[in-house]
Write a protein that holds these residues in place. Sequence first.
Motif, short mmCIF file in Angstrom:
data_model
loop_
_atom_site.label_atom_id
_atom_site.label_comp_id
_atom_site.label_asym_id
_atom_site.label_seq_id
_atom_site.Cartn_x
_atom_site.Cartn_y
_atom_site.Cartn_z
N THR A 290 -60.81 -32.85 -40.81
CA THR A 290 -61.49 -33.39 -39.63
C THR A 290 -60.89 -34.71 -39.17
OG1 THR A 290 -63.14 -34.65 -40.88
CG2 THR A 290 -63.64 -32.31 -40.43
N GLY A 291 -59.88 -35.21 -39.90
CA GLY A 291 -59.27 -36.48 -39.55
C GLY A 291 -59.94 -37.68 -40.18
N HIS A 292 -60.93 -37.43 -41.07
CA HIS A 292 -61.61 -38.52 -41.75
C HIS A 292 -60.76 -39.02 -42.90
CE1 HIS A 292 -64.85 -40.88 -43.52
NE2 HIS A 292 -64.62 -40.28 -44.67
N ALA A 293 -60.70 -40.36 -43.05
CA ALA A 293 -59.93 -40.96 -44.13
C ALA A 293 -60.80 -41.14 -45.37
CB ALA A 293 -59.37 -42.30 -43.70
N ALA A 294 -60.34 -40.60 -46.49
CA ALA A 294 -61.07 -40.72 -47.75
C ALA A 294 -60.15 -41.34 -48.80
CB ALA A 294 -61.55 -39.36 -48.22
N GLY A 295 -60.73 -42.16 -49.66
CA GLY A 295 -59.95 -42.81 -50.70
C GLY A 295 -59.41 -41.82 -51.71
N THR A 296 -58.21 -42.09 -52.21
CA THR A 296 -57.57 -41.21 -53.19
C THR A 296 -57.73 -41.73 -54.62
OG1 THR A 296 -55.45 -42.38 -53.05
CG2 THR A 296 -55.84 -40.57 -51.48
N GLY A 297 -58.22 -42.96 -54.77
CA GLY A 297 -58.33 -43.55 -56.10
C GLY A 297 -57.15 -44.43 -56.45
N GLU A 298 -56.06 -44.32 -55.73
CA GLU A 298 -54.89 -45.16 -55.98
C GLU A 298 -55.10 -46.52 -55.33
OE1 GLU A 298 -50.18 -45.52 -54.66
OE2 GLU A 298 -51.29 -43.67 -54.25
N THR A 299 -54.98 -47.59 -56.09
CA THR A 299 -55.21 -48.93 -55.54
C THR A 299 -54.00 -49.84 -55.81
OG1 THR A 299 -56.30 -49.75 -57.54
CG2 THR A 299 -57.71 -48.74 -55.85
N TYR A 300 -53.91 -50.88 -55.01
CA TYR A 300 -52.87 -51.89 -55.18
C TYR A 300 -53.35 -53.17 -54.51
CZ TYR A 300 -51.68 -50.20 -50.48
OH TYR A 300 -51.73 -49.81 -49.16
N ALA A 301 -52.64 -54.26 -54.77
CA ALA A 301 -53.04 -55.58 -54.24
C ALA A 301 -51.98 -56.11 -53.30
CB ALA A 301 -53.27 -56.55 -55.38
N ILE A 302 -52.44 -56.77 -52.23
CA ILE A 302 -51.54 -57.43 -51.27
C ILE A 302 -51.88 -58.92 -51.28
CG2 ILE A 302 -50.81 -57.60 -48.87
CD1 ILE A 302 -51.74 -54.74 -48.46
N PRO A 303 -50.92 -59.79 -51.62
CA PRO A 303 -51.20 -61.23 -51.59
C PRO A 303 -51.53 -61.69 -50.17
CG PRO A 303 -49.15 -60.74 -52.78
CD PRO A 303 -49.55 -59.48 -52.07
N ALA A 304 -52.58 -62.48 -50.07
CA ALA A 304 -52.98 -62.97 -48.74
C ALA A 304 -53.91 -64.16 -48.89
CB ALA A 304 -53.67 -61.87 -47.94
N SER A 305 -53.53 -65.29 -48.30
CA SER A 305 -54.43 -66.43 -48.25
C SER A 305 -55.27 -66.40 -46.98
CB SER A 305 -53.63 -67.74 -48.29
OG SER A 305 -52.73 -67.81 -47.20
N LEU A 306 -54.80 -65.64 -45.97
CA LEU A 306 -55.52 -65.46 -44.72
C LEU A 306 -55.78 -63.98 -44.51
CD1 LEU A 306 -56.59 -66.47 -41.93
CD2 LEU A 306 -54.26 -66.15 -41.06
N VAL A 307 -57.04 -63.64 -44.24
CA VAL A 307 -57.43 -62.26 -43.93
C VAL A 307 -58.19 -62.29 -42.61
CG1 VAL A 307 -58.67 -60.20 -44.69
CG2 VAL A 307 -57.61 -61.70 -46.39
N VAL A 308 -57.68 -61.54 -41.63
CA VAL A 308 -58.33 -61.48 -40.33
C VAL A 308 -58.85 -60.06 -40.12
CG1 VAL A 308 -58.14 -61.90 -37.86
CG2 VAL A 308 -56.72 -63.21 -39.45
N SER A 309 -60.15 -59.93 -39.97
CA SER A 309 -60.77 -58.62 -39.78
C SER A 309 -60.86 -58.30 -38.30
CB SER A 309 -62.17 -58.62 -40.40
OG SER A 309 -62.85 -57.41 -40.12
N CYS A 310 -60.15 -57.25 -37.89
CA CYS A 310 -60.14 -56.80 -36.49
C CYS A 310 -60.71 -55.39 -36.41
CB CYS A 310 -58.72 -56.84 -35.93
SG CYS A 310 -57.87 -58.41 -36.10
N ILE A 311 -61.96 -55.24 -36.83
CA ILE A 311 -62.56 -53.92 -36.94
C ILE A 311 -63.59 -53.64 -35.86
CG2 ILE A 311 -62.09 -53.77 -39.41
CD1 ILE A 311 -65.03 -54.49 -39.91
N GLY A 312 -63.64 -54.49 -34.84
CA GLY A 312 -64.55 -54.23 -33.73
C GLY A 312 -65.55 -55.35 -33.53
N TYR A 313 -66.28 -55.22 -32.43
CA TYR A 313 -67.20 -56.27 -32.01
C TYR A 313 -68.59 -55.69 -31.77
CZ TYR A 313 -62.82 -58.72 -31.04
OH TYR A 313 -61.58 -59.28 -31.15
N ARG A 314 -69.55 -56.57 -31.64
CA ARG A 314 -70.90 -56.15 -31.29
C ARG A 314 -71.55 -57.20 -30.39
NH1 ARG A 314 -74.90 -58.34 -34.87
NH2 ARG A 314 -73.95 -59.70 -36.42
#
Length: 434
Positions: A290-314
Amino acid sequence: MRHIAVIGSGPAGYYTAEACQKEFGDAVRVDILDKLPVPYGLIRTGVAPDHQSIKGVSRRYETTALTDNVRFVGNVSVGKDVSVDELRGLYDAVVLATGAPLDRPLEIPGADLPGVVGSAAFVGWYNGHPDFTGLAPALGGTGAVVIGNGNVAIDVARILAKTPAEFEGTDIVGYALSELAESKVDTVTLLGRRGPHQVAMTAKELSELGHLARAQPIVDIADLPPVETDAPLDISHRKALSHLREFAAAPRASDKPFRIVFDFFAMPIAIEGDGRAERVIVERTALDETGHAAGTGETYAIPASLVVSCIGYRTPPIEGIPYDEAAGRFANDEGRILPGLYAVGWARRGPTGTIGTNRPDGFSVVEKIASDLRDGSDKAGRPGLDSLLASRGVEVVTFRDWQKIEAAENAAARSGAPREKFTSIEALLAARES
């Protein structure tokens, strides 16, 4: 005479005022209220500073604002200086054109750590919105993560990647330009839960990444679906895919030390760090039928001191006004909320569409207002509002005042820039006297 109040002076607000003029002619008075002393909403504080051609649409709104039957009422906070119910008592119709200025919450562990910000705050910071001048984004580390695969995410990545010289001719505010010039960030990772076929980025926004002075966009060719599967997509989406394919095929440029990495099929599940953001924990995803994204269980880390969430507004709720929590907007039936109360733009339909989408939306809502209004009006309208605000000591900013502010900002511009925005309410109010 019809008396109509519009709350919010962004594109939806001014297109609604224009529609009122077309519908009622001279027999209407429209008051456009805004909590800021300056008009135009996201045109001023949301559109990227290096997209000056888009900001030019404000001249159309200025034409509407300078007519006799439309008035800008700035520096008036609805809910504080005057209530919606009071406005409903003064006007034949009240239209909520408040937009969707709040970030959707990032609901993962660590989202409240210092260094994690929403796109509304980050975009407001580099655009000089008075609410976000003190943001101080974490630019001291080499890694930044941008969560989202839409145009706002691209804007954030591009602003982080540009050199000071590339901001010539823009109206990015001076303090942001200075802080970005000292930034240590050299890698921006764009996280998308799904794949290239599902991106919401436009071809124009993507193409700009291919012309940055020091930055190269990086796409893993393994993430791209076969070319023949692009055929069912609309032409604009196919053009966007073509840019992603070009990025994937390009050799790594030795003269471009800054990387903009597209990490598809990647879902953030936590943000970790010792008292502040240091890394984003990501789970690899896969799409079902159906095009839905589901987690596979595989994880990893990305170094980041800044995280900007651009997931929408309300849209911010207003006490007593029906609200659709799931959609993040006012509950309405094609613009109608309650008798005499309407919503338009993002406040009506949620944060979708372009700036121009608000024009037909405004005209549609005004048609409903016209069909709902009784003949004649006994509402106090503009004089009633003026009397109420005066009794409460509210310092109203008019459009003529705004023109003085605008002239002062233009005069204060650094070399090559169209303006230097005043970024506090006090400075904006003081500029009326310059």
